[in-house]
Design a protein around this motif. Sequence first.
Motif, short mmCIF file in Angstrom:
data_model
loop_
_atom_site.label_atom_id
_atom_site.label_comp_id
_atom_site.label_asym_id
_atom_site.label_seq_id
_atom_site.Cartn_x
_atom_site.Cartn_y
_atom_site.Cartn_z
N ILE A 141 -0.30 9.31 8.39
CA ILE A 141 0.82 8.84 7.59
C ILE A 141 0.50 8.90 6.10
O ILE A 141 1.36 9.18 5.27
CB ILE A 141 1.28 7.43 8.03
CG1 ILE A 141 2.62 7.10 7.37
CG2 ILE A 141 0.25 6.38 7.71
CD1 ILE A 141 3.32 5.93 7.99
N LYS B 88 11.22 7.38 4.53
CA LYS B 88 11.56 7.25 5.95
C LYS B 88 12.59 8.30 6.35
O LYS B 88 12.46 8.97 7.38
CB LYS B 88 12.11 5.84 6.24
CG LYS B 88 12.61 5.63 7.65
CD LYS B 88 11.51 5.76 8.68
CE LYS B 88 12.06 5.50 10.07
NZ LYS B 88 11.34 6.18 11.10
N GLU C 4 8.78 13.79 11.59
CA GLU C 4 8.91 13.00 12.81
C GLU C 4 8.71 13.86 14.06
O GLU C 4 8.33 13.38 15.11
CB GLU C 4 10.28 12.33 12.85
CG GLU C 4 10.46 11.40 14.04
CD GLU C 4 11.77 10.65 13.98
OE1 GLU C 4 11.72 9.45 13.74
OE2 GLU C 4 12.82 11.30 14.15
N THR D 202 4.68 13.81 14.19
CA THR D 202 4.04 12.52 14.38
C THR D 202 5.08 11.44 14.22
O THR D 202 5.97 11.54 13.39
CB THR D 202 2.87 12.32 13.39
OG1 THR D 202 2.21 11.10 13.69
CG2 THR D 202 3.32 12.32 11.95
N SER D 203 4.99 10.43 15.02
CA SER D 203 5.96 9.36 14.99
C SER D 203 5.52 8.27 14.01
O SER D 203 4.37 7.83 14.04
CB SER D 203 6.10 8.76 16.39
OG SER D 203 7.04 7.73 16.38
N THR D 204 6.42 7.89 13.15
CA THR D 204 6.12 6.82 12.21
C THR D 204 7.35 5.94 12.05
O THR D 204 8.47 6.42 12.00
CB THR D 204 5.74 7.38 10.82
OG1 THR D 204 6.73 8.29 10.42
CG2 THR D 204 4.39 8.04 10.85
N SER D 205 7.11 4.66 11.97
CA SER D 205 8.21 3.72 11.80
C SER D 205 8.17 3.17 10.38
O SER D 205 7.15 3.27 9.68
CB SER D 205 8.05 2.56 12.79
OG SER D 205 6.89 1.81 12.46
N ALA E 120 5.37 0.99 9.71
CA ALA E 120 4.07 1.60 9.43
C ALA E 120 4.03 2.19 8.02
O ALA E 120 2.96 2.27 7.40
CB ALA E 120 3.77 2.69 10.45
N ILE E 121 5.18 2.60 7.52
CA ILE E 121 5.23 3.22 6.19
C ILE E 121 4.93 2.19 5.10
O ILE E 121 4.12 2.45 4.20
CB ILE E 121 6.60 3.89 5.94
CG1 ILE E 121 6.83 5.01 6.95
CG2 ILE E 121 6.69 4.43 4.52
CD1 ILE E 121 8.25 5.54 6.97
N SER F 230 1.33 1.26 4.59
CA SER F 230 0.62 2.43 4.05
C SER F 230 0.89 2.58 2.56
O SER F 230 -0.02 2.92 1.79
CB SER F 230 1.04 3.70 4.79
OG SER F 230 0.66 3.62 6.14
#
Length: 184
Positions: free
Chosen positions: A2, A22, A30, A33-36, A39-40, A43
Amino acid sequence: MIELIILGFLSNYHPLTLYDIKKGMERSTEYFTSTSQGAIHPSLVKLEKNGYITSKEEVKNNRTKKLYSITDSGRERFSMLMRQDWGSDKYKSTQLLKMFFFHELTKEERLESIKIHINNFKDMRRDLVNIRAEGDLRLEGMGLTIENHKPSKYENDALEFGLAYSDFVTEWFEDYIKRIEEES
């Protein structure tokens, strides 16, 4: 991963809000790799704490937005991450896991499972085609083309891979349906 994505987005399209990042991920990374959003944000906080990005608040239409920009140190970090070997990918697929135990399902259940999987890939393909069209319009609006805007060229290469991959998976599973239908 991420961290690489955020720094890459900010390197090419800064400044951005968390929402912009996002949405950008939903239209592109996406699929890798999956990111919510959950999680952003942490980071972004970590990247800012480490001096790789900066933020400033801006009021627009009576709304406060936090805009993130990459620093020189962040560009160096991004460059280092891009040159780092991330190791080989392990292909993970819930459908393949389910197929491994298909003997537990009836023929009809197996066929239904595969049809759902095919439809998911057809939906992905449709999304990728729409993303390509949106990107073309965005570039056209800036007076650019894929050929003269290097980030877009390589983003498009990844998109083309996604399209070819979705076509391959769809075709493979359509053939698999035929094999299962022939089972006694």
